[in-house]
Design a protein around this motif. Sequence first.
Motif, PDB file in Angstrom:
ATOM      1  N   ARG A   3     -57.621 -11.045  -5.589  1.00  0.00           N
ATOM      2  CA  ARG A   3     -56.378 -10.690  -6.123  1.00  0.00           C
ATOM      3  C   ARG A   3     -56.529  -9.363  -7.244  1.00  0.00           C
ATOM      4  O   ARG A   3     -57.619  -9.234  -7.908  1.00  0.00           O
ATOM      5  CB  ARG A   3     -56.113 -11.525  -7.172  1.00  0.00           C
ATOM      6  N   THR A   5     -54.434  -7.294 -10.349  1.00  0.00           N
ATOM      7  CA  THR A   5     -53.589  -7.125 -11.462  1.00  0.00           C
ATOM      8  C   THR A   5     -53.178  -5.944 -11.752  1.00  0.00           C
ATOM      9  O   THR A   5     -54.001  -5.295 -12.132  1.00  0.00           O
ATOM     10  CB  THR A   5     -53.549  -8.146 -12.434  1.00  0.00           C
ATOM     11  N   GLU A  57     -43.620 -11.846  -3.473  1.00  0.00           N
ATOM     12  CA  GLU A  57     -45.239 -11.783  -3.362  1.00  0.00           C
ATOM     13  C   GLU A  57     -45.513 -10.290  -2.576  1.00  0.00           C
ATOM     14  O   GLU A  57     -44.841 -10.024  -1.660  1.00  0.00           O
ATOM     15  CB  GLU A  57     -45.701 -12.896  -2.438  1.00  0.00           C
ATOM     16  N   TYR A  59     -48.885  -7.879  -1.004  1.00  0.00           N
ATOM     17  CA  TYR A  59     -50.376  -7.767  -0.641  1.00  0.00           C
ATOM     18  C   TYR A  59     -50.559  -6.704   0.116  1.00  0.00           C
ATOM     19  O   TYR A  59     -49.425  -5.904   0.684  1.00  0.00           O
ATOM     20  CB  TYR A  59     -50.664  -8.896   0.164  1.00  0.00           C
ATOM     21  N   GLU A  68     -54.186  -9.631  -2.507  1.00  0.00           N
ATOM     22  CA  GLU A  68     -53.126 -10.062  -3.247  1.00  0.00           C
ATOM     23  C   GLU A  68     -52.516  -9.068  -4.503  1.00  0.00           C
ATOM     24  O   GLU A  68     -53.452  -8.911  -5.317  1.00  0.00           O
ATOM     25  CB  GLU A  68     -52.898 -11.549  -3.618  1.00  0.00           C
ATOM     26  N   ILE A  70     -50.780  -8.686  -8.050  1.00  0.00           N
ATOM     27  CA  ILE A  70     -50.167  -9.318  -9.146  1.00  0.00           C
ATOM     28  C   ILE A  70     -49.499  -8.398 -10.009  1.00  0.00           C
ATOM     29  O   ILE A  70     -50.027  -7.531 -10.297  1.00  0.00           O
ATOM     30  CB  ILE A  70     -51.306 -10.248  -9.954  1.00  0.00           C
ATOM     31  N   GLY A  72     -48.150  -7.518 -13.126  1.00  0.00           N
ATOM     32  CA  GLY A  72     -48.527  -7.780 -14.629  1.00  0.00           C
ATOM     33  C   GLY A  72     -47.393  -7.494 -15.255  1.00  0.00           C
ATOM     34  O   GLY A  72     -47.286  -8.073 -16.503  1.00  0.00           O
ATOM     35  N   LYS A  74     -44.380  -8.114 -14.879  1.00  0.00           N
ATOM     36  CA  LYS A  74     -43.084  -9.049 -14.792  1.00  0.00           C
ATOM     37  C   LYS A  74     -43.313 -10.266 -16.011  1.00  0.00           C
ATOM     38  O   LYS A  74     -44.136 -10.612 -16.298  1.00  0.00           O
ATOM     39  CB  LYS A  74     -43.199  -9.826 -13.227  1.00  0.00           C
TER      40      LYS A  74
END
Length: 74
Positions: A3, A5, A57, A59, A68, A70, A72, A74
């Motif tokens: 992940r 961010t 989502e 990726y 993935e 993320i 940040g 939002k």
Amino acid sequence: MKRITFATPEELIQHCQLEEVSLVVEYRDDVNKQRQVTLTGEQLAEAQTYLNFSKSEAYYRKDGLFYEVIAGWK
């Protein structure tokens, strides 16, 4: 899957361009239909639009690994 961010859409776009990867975004549109879009190059500027949809989502894949994204902001 790892992940990553990102604090801003600009940071995400810059990262994808630097890594030379395509960003895949899965989201539900206004009529709740599942959609998928692949963004590359100049299309990456549209990433925020798709990530703002509900249940989005994102990726990308690099060197055989999936990352993935993320959002940040939002």
